[in-house]
Design an enzyme around this catalytic site. Structure first.
Site, PDB file in Angstrom:
ATOM      1  N   SER A 153       1.100  -1.189   0.060  1.00 31.83           N
ATOM      2  CA  SER A 153      -0.126   0.162  -0.007  1.00 31.83           C
ATOM      3  C   SER A 153       0.880   1.389   0.070  1.00 31.83           C
ATOM      4  O   SER A 153       2.056   1.327   0.623  1.00 31.83           O
ATOM      5  CB  SER A 153      -1.142   0.075   1.288  1.00 31.83           C
ATOM      6  OG  SER A 153      -1.548   1.191   1.064  1.00 31.83           O
ATOM      7  N   LYS A 157      -4.288  -6.651   3.347  1.00 35.37           N
ATOM      8  CA  LYS A 157      -4.497  -5.666   2.490  1.00 35.37           C
ATOM      9  C   LYS A 157      -5.723  -5.429   2.007  1.00 35.37           C
ATOM     10  O   LYS A 157      -6.236  -4.329   1.674  1.00 35.37           O
ATOM     11  CB  LYS A 157      -3.423  -5.948   1.332  1.00 35.37           C
ATOM     12  CG  LYS A 157      -3.402  -4.967   0.159  1.00 35.37           C
ATOM     13  CD  LYS A 157      -3.194  -3.561   0.684  1.00 35.37           C
ATOM     14  CE  LYS A 157      -2.660  -2.487  -0.452  1.00 35.37           C
ATOM     15  NZ  LYS A 157      -3.786  -2.430  -1.599  1.00 35.37           N
ATOM     16  N   HIS A 163      -7.697  -3.457   4.737  1.00 35.84           N
ATOM     17  CA  HIS A 163      -6.827  -2.214   4.777  1.00 35.84           C
ATOM     18  C   HIS A 163      -7.743  -1.255   3.620  1.00 35.84           C
ATOM     19  O   HIS A 163      -7.995  -0.099   4.121  1.00 35.84           O
ATOM     20  CB  HIS A 163      -5.446  -2.169   4.459  1.00 35.84           C
ATOM     21  CG  HIS A 163      -4.744  -0.915   3.911  1.00 35.84           C
ATOM     22  ND1 HIS A 163      -4.989  -0.368   2.819  1.00 35.84           N
ATOM     23  CD2 HIS A 163      -4.035  -0.077   4.639  1.00 35.84           C
ATOM     24  CE1 HIS A 163      -4.297   0.803   2.477  1.00 35.84           C
ATOM     25  NE2 HIS A 163      -3.786   1.046   3.705  1.00 35.84           N
ATOM     26  N   ASN A 164      -7.870  -1.833   2.344  1.00 30.30           N
ATOM     27  CA  ASN A 164      -8.505  -1.001   1.583  1.00 30.30           C
ATOM     28  C   ASN A 164      -9.999  -0.800   1.700  1.00 30.30           C
ATOM     29  O   ASN A 164     -10.408   0.191   1.615  1.00 30.30           O
ATOM     30  CB  ASN A 164      -8.528  -1.863   0.059  1.00 30.30           C
ATOM     31  CG  ASN A 164      -7.062  -1.640  -0.618  1.00 30.30           C
ATOM     32  OD1 ASN A 164      -5.857  -1.244   0.276  1.00 30.30           O
ATOM     33  ND2 ASN A 164      -6.793  -1.748  -1.703  1.00 30.30           N
ATOM     34  N   GLU A 178      -9.872   2.306   4.188  1.00 29.42           N
ATOM     35  CA  GLU A 178      -9.668   3.185   3.167  1.00 29.42           C
ATOM     36  C   GLU A 178     -10.822   3.750   2.356  1.00 29.42           C
ATOM     37  O   GLU A 178     -11.198   4.847   2.342  1.00 29.42           O
ATOM     38  CB  GLU A 178      -8.563   2.699   2.286  1.00 29.42           C
ATOM     39  CG  GLU A 178      -8.182   3.921   1.121  1.00 29.42           C
ATOM     40  CD  GLU A 178      -7.441   3.118  -0.112  1.00 29.42           C
ATOM     41  OE1 GLU A 178      -7.538   3.462  -1.103  1.00 29.42           O
ATOM     42  OE2 GLU A 178      -6.348   2.516   0.404  1.00 29.42           O
TER      43      GLU A 178
END
Length: 485
Positions: free
Chosen positions: A132, A187, A190-191, A194
């Site tokens: 990222s 990940k 995480h997105n 986000e």
């Protein structure tokens, strides 16, 4: 370092992310073998950036493999999906036992789990790595979330830690996450966070404009001030820059000439899909994904809706304009809603760990997000400390620091959601985050009636509060019923 004429790592796929990661490795003293389906891209990278470090030019997969020291490390940076499988198929017969194939793209974690199994059958390590930070991060230091075997990390990990971003305390924003698809799963989440983070910032922007009457340049100053508070983060910082930008063609605020339709590349959607499979209530993340979908709906449908659907909000001429109190309310609501998005994402990681046999250390994961990635924020230092030691909270919102923060924010949060509803302004993440918070703290929800209805029409059974271990069913018949266990 590698022996003479041998590379420490090979990179295949030299679009911007692949090229920048290759340059990042070179900047840290590693010799990098370069490969791309189009040799012209390889030559262009060497011509433009060859002076930045040691590169080895290759034209074929065989040349790439032959150029690498043992155990060989090959980083694949191609489009997720079938292209990754194609490259693996080409590499597998050329590699030897113990060599490492690394996928640094945004691959679906179940694909990564399958590829790890298939590579293991051939004596190879497969490492799915979440990266990222975008193009800039890839070059100057991203947040890196590697999965795969611990054995592969002993060889690959030090290199990844070298090129990763560093937190303020100097710690690398890279650590082994867990086996098979754990890195890509983290990940993915995480997105998802986000997505929610950006959506709630967008909701704050719309409320500041439509209710508080602040134009984009004025809002830029507000976000700059907010960036000195507990909201301090990369996304708040760049929000101020975007809102201050002026379109050179029209002289209008940049934000006013951008089409009101947000796209997505899939990782947020995957987060919601997997949350449904796990039964993880990531409502704030889900609403952010649906908000993008709604914004990108058929333009004709949105246009007609504006013409035919009534707002039902009456006269709002006396509503708040230029009210500093409302601006502060929005700041507090934004912070509380962000906390909920993080709490939901981290809780989803806990549930995934149980489902897939991963031992996910939430303190470590939070530490990796402190720099280099898109959701980097001062808040992550507090989150990391909340999960350290043996007294980690069952839910992030239960950590004493955040209990106090939300208690302070709650009146403002409720006022902002109410004002948005009164004005007909959609604020799905503000609203759903508050509903999640209330859903956690209420002693009873409406699930009892839901269970009664399910038992009535489908004999699905129900649990009793005085006998939670047994299942019961009512024989519903006219004006009488009989309970059977």
């Amino acid at each position: 370092m590698a022996a003479e004429n041998k590379a420490d790592i090979g990179v295949t796929g030299l679009a911007v992310m692949g090229a920048n990661l290759a340059r990042n490795f070179a900047h840290h003293g590693y010799t990098v073998a370069l490969h791309n389906r189009s040799v012209a891209k390889t030559d262009a990278l060497i011509e433009e950036h060859g002076s930045e470090g040691e590169f080895i030019r290759t034209e074929t997969m065989q040349e790439l493999v032959d150029s690498l020291e043992r155990p060989r490390r090959v980083l694949i940076m191609v489009k997720a999906g079938a292209p990754v499988d194609s490259v693996i198929e080409q590499l597998t017969p050329l590699l030897d036992e113990g060599d490492i194939i690394i996928d640094g793209g945004n691959s679906y974690f179940q694909d990564t789990r399958r590829r790890e199994r298939e590579c293991a059958e051939n004596g190879l390590h497969f490492v799915g790595v979440g990266v990222s930070g975008g193009e800039e991060g890839a070059l100057n230091g991203p947040s890196i979330m590697p999965g795969g075997s611990e054995e592969s990390y002993r060889t690959l990990g030090p290199m990844l830690e070298d090129i990763s971003a560093k937190a303020d305390d100097g710690a690398p924003c890279c650590a082994w996450i867990g086996t098979d698809g754990a890195g890509h799963f983290v990940k993915m989440v995480h997105n998802g966070i986000e997505y929610a983070d950006m959506q709630v910032i967008g909701e704050a922007h719309e409320l500041l404009r439509s209710v508080a009457g602040l134009e984009p340049a004025e809002q830029a100053d507000v976000f700059d001030r907010w960036n000195t508070t507990e909201l301090s983060s990369y996304l708040i910082e760049i929000t101020a820059q975007v809102l201050r930008q002026v379109d050179p063609k029209t002289g209008k605020p940049f934000i006013d000439i951008v089409a009101d339709a947000a796209g997505q590349k899939g990782t947020g959607r995957w987060t919601v899909q997997e949350a449904l499979e796990l039964g993880s209530p990531v409502t704030a993340i889900a609403e952010s994904v649906f908000a993008r979908a709604l914004s990108s709906s058929e333009p004709a449908m949105r246009k007609e809706a504006q013409e035919v659907l009534p707002a039902g909000i009456g006269d709002t001429t006396e509503d708040v304009v230029k009210d500093p109190g409302f601006v502060e309310d929005v700041r507090k609501a934004l912070y509380a809603s962000k906390l909920v998005a993080y709490a939901q994402g981290l809780d989803m990681l806990t549930m995934a760990g149980r489902e897939y046999g991963w031992t996910l250390d939430l303190a470590t994961i939070a530490s990796l997000w402190r720099n280099g990635c898109i959701i980097r924020a001062d808040l992550l230092n507090v989150i990391m400390k909340a999960y350290e030691g043996d007294k980690a909270p069952l839910n992030l919102l239960f950590a004493p620091e955040f209990v106090n923060s939300i208690e302070d924010a709650l009146p403002a949060w409720r006022r902002v959601v109410a004002r948005a509803v009164e004005r007909g302004i959609p604020a799905p993440v503000f609203s759903s985050a508050l509903a999640y918070y209330d859903g956690l703290r209420r002693p009873r929800l409406n699930a009892a009636l839901t269970q009664g209805l399910r038992d009535y029409f489908g004999a699905h059974t129900y649990k009793r509060i005085d006998d939670p271990e047994s299942s019961f069913h009512v024989l519903w018949s006219g004006d009488r019923s009989e309970v059977v266990s």
